[in-house]
Design an enzyme around this catalytic site. Sequence first.
Site, PDB file in Angstrom:
ATOM      1  N   ARG A  68      30.247  40.196  45.455  1.00  0.00           N
ATOM      2  CA  ARG A  68      31.631  39.913  45.878  1.00  0.00           C
ATOM      3  C   ARG A  68      31.742  39.654  47.380  1.00  0.00           C
ATOM      4  NH1 ARG A  68      34.922  41.023  41.542  1.00  0.00           N
ATOM      5  NH2 ARG A  68      34.285  42.696  40.173  1.00  0.00           N
ATOM      6  N   ARG A  94      39.932  36.957  40.901  1.00  0.00           N
ATOM      7  CA  ARG A  94      38.807  37.677  41.487  1.00  0.00           C
ATOM      8  C   ARG A  94      39.335  38.823  42.328  1.00  0.00           C
ATOM      9  NH1 ARG A  94      34.785  36.880  38.786  1.00  0.00           N
ATOM     10  NH2 ARG A  94      33.561  37.825  40.449  1.00  0.00           N
ATOM     11  N   HIS A 112      51.919  38.813  40.734  1.00  0.00           N
ATOM     12  CA  HIS A 112      51.440  39.543  39.560  1.00  0.00           C
ATOM     13  C   HIS A 112      52.527  39.461  38.474  1.00  0.00           C
ATOM     14  CE1 HIS A 112      49.258  42.533  37.272  1.00  0.00           C
ATOM     15  NE2 HIS A 112      50.389  43.181  37.100  1.00  0.00           N
ATOM     16  N   ASP A 144      46.204  44.881  49.314  1.00  0.00           N
ATOM     17  CA  ASP A 144      45.471  45.921  50.035  1.00  0.00           C
ATOM     18  C   ASP A 144      44.182  46.209  49.261  1.00  0.00           C
ATOM     19  OD1 ASP A 144      46.215  47.440  47.882  1.00  0.00           O
ATOM     20  OD2 ASP A 144      47.554  48.789  48.995  1.00  0.00           O
ATOM     21  N   VAL A 147      43.988  47.577  43.255  1.00  0.00           N
ATOM     22  CA  VAL A 147      44.295  46.489  42.321  1.00  0.00           C
ATOM     23  C   VAL A 147      45.807  46.454  42.110  1.00  0.00           C
ATOM     24  CG1 VAL A 147      43.952  45.616  39.967  1.00  0.00           C
ATOM     25  CG2 VAL A 147      42.051  46.653  41.199  1.00  0.00           C
ATOM     26  N   ASP A 148      46.464  45.445  42.665  1.00  0.00           N
ATOM     27  CA  ASP A 148      47.917  45.238  42.515  1.00  0.00           C
ATOM     28  C   ASP A 148      48.737  46.409  43.082  1.00  0.00           C
ATOM     29  OD1 ASP A 148      47.341  42.836  41.125  1.00  0.00           O
ATOM     30  OD2 ASP A 148      47.100  43.939  39.261  1.00  0.00           O
TER      31      ASP A 148
END
Length: 220
Positions: A68, A94, A112, A144, A147-148
């Site tokens: 990544r 990603r 989202h 940030d 995740v979401d």
Amino acid sequence: MTQRLRLGVLASGGGTNLQAIIDRCQDHDFPAEIAVVIANNPDAGALERARQAGIPVRCINHRAFAGREAFDTALVAALREADVQLVVLAGFMRIITRVMLDAFPQRIINIHPALLPAFPGLHVQQQAIDYGARFSGCTVHFVDGGVDTGPIIIQAVVPVFPGDTADTLAARILEQEHKIYPRAIQLIAQGRVLVEGRAVTIDPPATPEIAAFINPSLHN
Ligand code: GAR
């Protein structure tokens, strides 16, 4: 007009959110412009939409990288080369690493398809239906390390109807995504978005359009 904010849009899929942003940027009063569109997937419909609009495109296939961080290093280089000031994730599937976050602190936003903090992650329209939620929606937030999880800029609320499938709900949500994403970009470009911890302030304030949504109705 003064300098327009230079956007770098990252996409993985069909690119309808990209299209909504392209359409708004065509308005000369809109305070942002797309400097580059980058896809991680050569088949992304977003690339064709960008080409049609005469926007520079890059395909950076994540599969060509060892990890990544290496992939993100290539993204940062391409975004810097295009002088990007705000990174806009538009259906970019990603996970972003520190490499991107450190290169563009508080300058990466995501959309989202759920009303965060409910239903982060994937397959969120199905999750909302399975949970029996009466409402879902969409959220534009700063990215940030989670995740979401980043500070929320703008949300739209969408009802869940009896008989909805993930596809019918996704389509209803997408319609609102196309309104709130360009609006979030406009507010940031105008310098009206202030972030303090989790709290995002719009200055001067833009009051919500209605007081409440109720589902099912109180009346029939
Ligand atoms: C949109 O619904 C977006 O919110 C979602 O992918 C779709 C992309 O559609 N993003 C995520 O789920 C991010 N985790 P589009 O390619 O037509 O804009």
